[in-house]
Write a protein that holds these residues in place. Structure first.
Motif, mmCIF file in Angstrom:
data_model
loop_
_atom_site.group_PDB
_atom_site.id
_atom_site.type_symbol
_atom_site.label_atom_id
_atom_site.label_comp_id
_atom_site.label_asym_id
_atom_site.label_seq_id
_atom_site.Cartn_x
_atom_site.Cartn_y
_atom_site.Cartn_z
ATOM 1 N N VAL A 136 0.867 -1.252 -0.098
ATOM 2 C CA VAL A 136 0.062 0.041 0.008
ATOM 3 C C VAL A 136 0.980 1.379 -0.110
ATOM 4 O O VAL A 136 0.634 2.292 -0.605
ATOM 5 C CB VAL A 136 -1.001 0.045 1.270
ATOM 6 C CG1 VAL A 136 -1.892 1.289 1.241
ATOM 7 C CG2 VAL A 136 -1.791 -1.370 1.050
ATOM 8 N N VAL A 137 1.811 1.254 0.895
ATOM 9 C CA VAL A 137 2.846 2.318 0.883
ATOM 10 C C VAL A 137 3.521 2.764 -0.375
ATOM 11 O O VAL A 137 3.673 3.942 -0.802
ATOM 12 C CB VAL A 137 3.760 2.174 2.043
ATOM 13 C CG1 VAL A 137 5.005 3.189 1.965
ATOM 14 C CG2 VAL A 137 3.161 2.174 3.322
ATOM 15 N N LYS A 139 2.538 1.953 -3.481
ATOM 16 C CA LYS A 139 1.532 2.259 -4.473
ATOM 17 C C LYS A 139 1.115 3.732 -4.228
ATOM 18 O O LYS A 139 1.224 4.420 -5.219
ATOM 19 C CB LYS A 139 0.185 1.435 -4.135
ATOM 20 C CG LYS A 139 -0.913 1.468 -5.483
ATOM 21 C CD LYS A 139 -1.931 0.397 -5.211
ATOM 22 C CE LYS A 139 -2.811 0.735 -6.275
ATOM 23 N NZ LYS A 139 -4.229 0.004 -6.004
ATOM 24 N N SER A 140 0.882 4.276 -2.928
ATOM 25 C CA SER A 140 0.759 5.415 -2.704
ATOM 26 C C SER A 140 2.050 6.491 -3.157
ATOM 27 O O SER A 140 1.695 7.467 -3.469
ATOM 28 C CB SER A 140 -0.068 5.803 -1.194
ATOM 29 O OG SER A 140 0.978 6.091 -0.416
ATOM 30 N N SER A 143 2.073 6.963 -6.975
ATOM 31 C CA SER A 143 1.028 7.874 -7.362
ATOM 32 C C SER A 143 1.327 9.126 -6.702
ATOM 33 O O SER A 143 0.837 10.014 -7.682
ATOM 34 C CB SER A 143 -0.380 7.198 -6.905
ATOM 35 O OG SER A 143 -0.604 7.341 -5.743
ATOM 36 N N SER A 144 1.965 9.342 -5.793
ATOM 37 C CA SER A 144 2.132 10.860 -5.420
ATOM 38 C C SER A 144 3.526 11.277 -5.990
ATOM 39 O O SER A 144 3.615 12.537 -5.860
ATOM 40 C CB SER A 144 2.032 10.981 -3.957
ATOM 41 O OG SER A 144 2.830 10.043 -3.303
#
Ligand SMILES: [Zn+2]
Length: 511
Positions: A136-137, A139-140, A143-144
């Motif tokens: 999750v980390v 992926k975020s 994306s950022s």
């Protein structure tokens, strides 16, 4: 052969050593389902670690961590128990946790780290620590960050070692994180099973598996998955767990004209190599039983006590590198003192001194013999004279791969490097040295042959490890087989610069 042109400069100006620090890039993929397969811990020398460079004994570390994906990193000291750790002065984002130090993002200091503990060389191993929600980390972060997925997020760790006020050594790790393209080797229920057993039930296993086989591609065609071209290399993957490891793999097929073979590499076990007979149907189970590491006798011949102590350090470093890189061997040294006169024979005759040493009984047959006596250069004598060019190397006659002499001053990994030659990584001009292959190997490869940039030689690739265990060549092949420590049936004529379906590429590795 190693060269030592910079040592004079090192002794005079410690700041030159700063320029010798290493920058290491490790690429890791994070599976969508959870934890990544973590690479080997990175062993790090304390202080300058070139003999004669600095003898202050204790070093102060300034550590800076920029972690976007990692939770932090852990440091473990080879020679430190929990009580020893308490002697260190620690500040910033670092804390002691049992027998390790945990470092989080930000700046930290660890002061007064001794380079030797109770007479034994102290090493630090550095490993990444992951958060539980690392997919999750990542992926975020991707994306950022605005970069296209696939480029990856870079975490950086910098360690500068100080001797008093003077910085003496700098190490930099860049961990590049990307999502894994294929998170599982199996798809659907149509799989075969590989079962890997340790020597004892419940033993912890950490292995890398290399499989050659015939398989079906996603489009349904049948093809050979094997070494043999630059584009199509062997299937390699790491597995960890408790014995027995039960690994589902895609349904493999009858071999046809393909090579059908499995190699298993492990720090704690000898390299396994064997043929595998798969059927076209799923449900095959292939079982491999791993054997303990090969204990390799090595005879150390010396005249001066300081050479004996240096040899002792280098045996320790070499064994550590062999275990860490899954060569599957450990060294068992025996020390013998030479007379000054005997050392003169080696200094004068170099590789040709093997004959005289045998005559004088200063040589143990069918075993490694390493002489810490010569001046200037280090050499393994498998080939009497180093070929100038790879193309004409076949004209050079065989020497004695069990005969190695080392110079009077050197880096701690010198013995490991020369034993790489003894175990068949030769000729140096046929990629036995990887100097002109920097893209594929990097300066941290043990077979890189200048002391110039290499404070941190720590790696053998799986392609190198495979050859060290199997090499067959006109110069006697790997001494592991010549000395009866591995079976002759494992022999492969795989010179470093050659590849085929029986020979993985030299740079085959977990990357
Ligand atoms: Zn060399």
């Amino acid at each position: 052969m190693l060269r030592h042109i910079l040592l004079g400069a090192l002794i005079a100006w410690p700041s030159v050593a700063l320029a010798l620090g290493a920058r290491v890039v490790e690429r890791m993929c994070i599976p969508a389902s959870g934890m990544p397969l973590v690479g080997k811990p990175a062993p790090m020398p304390i202080g300058c670690r070139l003999r004669g460079c600095l003898e202050s004994g204790a070093f102060d570390w300034r550590i800076s961590i920029d972690a976007k994906i990692l939770d932090g990193v852990e440091l473990r000291f080879d020679q430190f128990g929990a009580a020893d750790l308490k002697q260190l002065q620690i500040s910033g984002h670092a804390r002691i946790d049992g027998d390790r130090i945990v470092l989080n993002s930000g700046d930290s200091r660890i002061d007064r780290i001794p380079d030797k503990v109770r007479g034994t060389v102290n090493f630090v191993s550095l490993s990444p620590i992951f958060r539980k929600d690392v997919p999750v980390v990542l992926k975020s972060a991707l994306s950022s960050s605005g970069v296209t997925p696939g480029k990856g997020i870079v975490d950086q760790i910098t360690i500068v070692q100080h001797d008093g006020l003077e910085p003496v050594n700098r190490f930099e790790w860049n961990y590049v994180f990307q999502p894994c393209a294929d998170s599982s080797p199996a798809s659907g229920a149509a799989y075969d099973t590989l079962r890997i057993e340790g020597a004892a039930l419940g033993e912890k296993l950490d292995v890398v598996v290399m499989i050659d086989a015939r398989r079906r591609t996603p489009s349904g065609a049948k093809e050979c998955q094997q070494g043999g071209s630059v584009r199509q290399d062997d299937w390699v993957q790491r597995f960890t767990g408790v014995s027995p490891l039960v690994i589902p793999i895609n349904n493999l097929l009858t071999s046809g004209r393909c090579n059908s073979e499995i190699a298993v590499f492990s720090g704690n076990h000898r390299m396994y190599l064997g043929r595998a007979a798969w059927t076209d149907q799923p449900g095959d189970v292939h079982t491999i039983k791993l054997q303990p590491r090969i204990v390799v006798p090595i005879n150390i011949w010396y005249f001066k006590d300081e050479d004996k102590s240096r040899a002792n350090d280098e045996v320790l470093v070499a064994t550590r590198l062999f275990i860490g890189n899954r060569v599957g061997i450990e060294l068992e040294p025996k020390f013998h003192r030479l007379s000054e006169k005997e050392t003169e024979v080696i200094k004068q005759q170099k590789c040709k001194a093997a004959v005289a040493m045998k005559k004088m009984g200063r040589y143990i047959v069918n075993a490694l013999n390493v002489y810490y006596v010569a001046e200037g250069t280090d050499r393994n004598c498998a080939i009497v004279e180093t070929p100038g060019k790879c193309e004409t190397s076949d004209k050079h006659p065989r020497g004695d791969g069990n005969f190695t002499y080392l110079g009077t001053i050197s880096a701690p990994f010198t013995l490991a490097h020369e034993l790489g030659h003894a175990f068949g990584l030769r000729p140096s001009t046929c990629w036995g040295h990887v100097n002109n292959l920097v893209d594929a190997f990097g300066l941290e490869n043990v077979m890189y042959a200048d002391t110039f940039e290499a404070m941190l030689r720590k790696r053998f690739t799986l392609g190198q490890v495979f050859r060290m265990n199997t090499q067959q060549d006109k110069w006697g092949g790997t001494m592991l087989i010549a000395n009866g420590l591995r079976s002759e049936s494992d022999q492969r004529a795989c010179r470093p610069n050659s590849f085929s379906k029986h020979c993985p590429l030299l740079n085959t590795d977990l990357r």
